[in-house]
Design an enzyme around this catalytic site. Structure first.
Site, short mmCIF file in Angstrom:
data_model
loop_
_atom_site.label_atom_id
_atom_site.label_comp_id
_atom_site.label_asym_id
_atom_site.label_seq_id
_atom_site.Cartn_x
_atom_site.Cartn_y
_atom_site.Cartn_z
N THR A 120 -15.13 18.64 -19.57
CA THR A 120 -14.66 19.64 -17.89
C THR A 120 -15.37 19.30 -16.78
O THR A 120 -14.69 18.73 -15.65
CB THR A 120 -14.79 21.24 -18.74
OG1 THR A 120 -14.25 21.05 -19.70
CG2 THR A 120 -14.26 22.10 -18.01
N ASP A 121 -16.39 18.83 -17.11
CA ASP A 121 -17.65 18.84 -15.46
C ASP A 121 -17.25 17.29 -15.13
O ASP A 121 -17.63 17.70 -13.76
CB ASP A 121 -19.52 19.40 -15.83
CG ASP A 121 -20.27 20.17 -15.37
OD1 ASP A 121 -19.45 20.43 -14.11
OD2 ASP A 121 -21.37 20.13 -15.83
N LEU A 122 -17.52 16.64 -16.40
CA LEU A 122 -17.32 15.15 -15.39
C LEU A 122 -15.72 15.14 -15.31
O LEU A 122 -15.59 14.99 -14.04
CB LEU A 122 -17.61 14.09 -16.58
CG LEU A 122 -18.55 14.19 -17.19
CD1 LEU A 122 -19.27 13.95 -18.61
CD2 LEU A 122 -19.80 13.00 -16.47
N ASP A 127 -19.98 24.54 -18.18
CA ASP A 127 -18.62 23.81 -18.11
C ASP A 127 -18.29 24.16 -19.57
O ASP A 127 -17.52 24.33 -20.78
CB ASP A 127 -19.41 22.26 -19.07
CG ASP A 127 -18.38 21.01 -19.88
OD1 ASP A 127 -17.81 20.67 -18.96
OD2 ASP A 127 -19.18 21.47 -20.90
N ARG A 133 -17.09 23.38 -5.34
CA ARG A 133 -16.93 22.98 -6.96
C ARG A 133 -17.04 24.52 -7.53
O ARG A 133 -18.21 23.99 -8.40
CB ARG A 133 -17.41 21.82 -7.18
CG ARG A 133 -16.49 20.71 -8.07
CD ARG A 133 -17.38 20.05 -8.59
NE ARG A 133 -18.51 20.63 -10.03
CZ ARG A 133 -18.80 19.75 -10.39
NH1 ARG A 133 -18.64 19.09 -10.55
NH2 ARG A 133 -19.54 20.71 -10.95
#
Lengths: 421, 421
Positions: free
Chosen positions: B187-189, B159, B143
């Site tokens: 964005t991260d989430l 992020d 990721r």
């Protein structure tokens, strides 16, 4: 593939007898494994035929809110049988692969909006069903605004409202400015992503147990769950949240700076990176300044430091800064507009523009998806189906109806087939 | 459950011989089904023992960026063996159930950051491994910020940077104002949620085929995929995106209004709802005004209409407006701060505050999760493990090592056990 940009043909059987009884005298549909490809739009229904359809169909997604039908018709999709598409093209990414069209028995009850499109029947008998009625193998997903039960369960689900009630808007915006909503419906999208994972988990569970289940995702719960450290700071330390613009609460600098012609985001995750930033900005005196030696000090003296850096960033164009920061090891990137996003080499490399031919709109493009698997390639992207495009196909191949039974359903207006040519 | 707020005991075996060879003379670990409960932090490693561990462990998540370790120590979690937690408590929700502690062979190569915490060994041999080395059943997840390959693959994932490069910041902010970042790392989430669904899909695939796979999710692809209608408008119609504050591009009114003491979001999804809004605001002349009869007209005359409505909304407190809008059928909701979010009856009803006892920090609370399943209840929430809290347990129950072999591993510093009392 269908021809492009033809006038839309009339829909066989659609809307002629919206209240007609379904499937009388037809053989019961054989049991089949649930399919995730089929959409049935929300509504309610009774009758033997519908119950058969219900039993045979699989995962069910409920429909969206009125906002989805507002605004101008989507230019590239004008003329499809569906309700006027929002300008958004959003449906392009949310649609399933195939679409079955049933009459909508609640048409009159849905008021003016439905009456405006009497020929555009959108049906689905699932919204009011219990899991038991749907069959033990079914995975049923509900995705309302607030949840299945509770004090405001009857309220509709809207991204903007959930973003407000959940506090996301409260924490988004400039430090001294008013609240802002993220430029795309991130609450809605996060709920969709949560739901996608939950459906996969449900399918995995069904593989293990043979049993279906009911999944409850909702906008409010998703966004509250996504408050992460902001929520934890309040829950554990009673620290109320605030807006930070593009900045970070505990790392300085880590924010957007205005350049001569745009914006660049630069972060100094540690003291070494801060020295590098100062070197690139040709501000050696700043990196040696005792007020900015450590991140803790930089957080304390945030305003003075950001003023100095901002002045410097405003003196060159974004492209110049990007060249200077390249290879520095410091996190950095431009704030791109859409033209810049979709000409970014990495975006193109990642295959994030998917082109496809739409039966009535011609060649269209949509973004995503954002995940790739080593063991299988992306299937060729398919355009969203027209309402009723796959009615006969689904009745035959998924539900196991014979040709004459399907013909009867079409003749009575119990179902409709969109004849894509 | 461990006692609360005790001083942290030293970690048996941790860091004493960071470079020691692993598992010499030990029996090979028996094959076991991969487990998703175990975390191993990123790093690299060689040696027979590590290879055994690799083979026996399951899904692997790679670690985060330097921002995760910046800022103050988390007040309620001070004193854990891990690296200083960000103020965020974010780790509370991201942590797995159990934690194995191995030495970190790349310690010196990681520079100052690692040298600051010589006793805090965080290890994991997975980051540089190929799928083949990990075993055919493993599901490996990567990721990064930009993807596995491509022109900027070497850059870190942040992020804020992804939100800038993907265009999310460009479209977030007031119409005439500067760009803004969503108040949490959406964005991260979203990437995390995408990854969660992808892992479930990978597990489902493994159930079907018996084979593992490699999953590629990244911040940039996720956020570009989440640009939905904004991207589609550009890709299909070359309509460049803009910032809208809290408003909607094609529905008016549908935005936040300042009240006497806060903000309320109100939307009129159709003309009937607009009449209702005018009635509640006691502005009958506005609903009859020919300039505002339809949504298309309201979009054209947005500014004048919003000015009229804004003036009216500013005359009462939020609570008064909420009472007036209740049951009206119009989408509405307050912009809540954290105190208001976590005293909201629906948030409490949905069980969105999870309390748990942390081995060293005592009682802590975190939000979420946002999904519920009919066939199984939420398990009692568990706090994030201390690094090495489950080393012996995992070596014994997952990897099948005998007691004397485990003792040898501990004595040589090959692994470490955090002794929670």
């Amino acid at each position: 593939m269908a021809q492009e940009r033809r006038p839309v043909p009339p829909c066989r059987g659609a809307g002629t007898q919206p209240g007609a009884a379904l499937g009388s005298g037809l053989p019961p549909a054989p049991a089949r494994p649930p399919s995730r490809e089929i959409r049935a739009c929300p509504g309610s229904g009774t009758g033997r035929g519908r119950r058969r359809l219900r039993r045979a169909l699989g995962a069910v997604a409920s429909g969206g809110d009125a906002a989805r039908r507002a605004g101008k018709k989507e230019p590239v999709l004008r003329g499809t049988l569906e309700e006027p598409l929002p300008r958004s093209c959003r449906r392009l990414r949310q649609s399933p692969e195939r679409c079955l069209c049933l009459p909508f028995p609640g048409q009159r009850r849905r008021g003016a909006e439905r009456r405006r499109f009497p020929g555009r029947v959108l049906a689905g008998p699932f919204a009011t069903m219990n899991l038991g009625d749907l069959g033990a193998e079914v995975i049923k997903v509900e995705r309302p605004g607030y949840g299945q039960t509770g004090p405001v369960v009857q309220r509709g689900g809207y991204d903007s409202i959930a973003a407000a009630v959940s506090g996301l808007m409260h924490i988004t915006g400039h430090e001294d400015g008013e609240p802002v909503r993220p430029g795309v419906a991130m609450t809605d999208l996060a709920t969709g992503l949560y739901t996608y994972g939950a459906i996969m988990a449900g399918l995995l569970q069904r593989y293990k147990t043979g049993k279906g289940l009911h999944i409850d995702c909702n906008l409010l719960s998703t966004q509250v769950a996504c408050l992460t450290h902001v929520a934890a700071n309040y829950l554990n330390c009673k620290i109320e949240a605030k807006r930070w613009g593009t900045a970070h609460g505990s790392i300085v600098p880590y924010q957007a700076f205005k350049t001569k012609d745009g914006y660049i985001v630069v972060g100094a995750g540690n003291d070494h990176q801060f020295v590098t930033v100062c070197k690139i900005l040709n501000l050696p005196e700043v990196s040696k300044d005792s007020r900015y030696k450590t991140n803790t000090l930089r957080v304390q003296n945030r305003k003075e430091l950001i003023d100095i850096l901002s002045t410097r960033f405003s003196e060159k164009a974004t492209i110049e800064w990007l060249q200077l920061f390249e290879g520095s090891g410091v996190p950095y990137g431009p704030i791109n507009n859409m033209q810049q996003v979709f000409s970014d080499p990495q975006v193109l490399h990642n295959g994030l523009v998917m082109e496809m031919n739409h039966p009535t709109a011609g060649k269209i493009a949509v973004p995503g998806p954002g995940v790739r698997y080593s063991e299988f390639a992306m299937s060729h992207p398919k355009p969203p189906p027209l309402v009723g495009q796959h009615t006969v196909e689904i009745l035959k191949s998924v539900l196991g109806y014979e040709d004459d039974a399907i013909e009867e359903l079409l003749c009575t207006g119990a179902v409709a087939q969109h004849e894509v040519r």
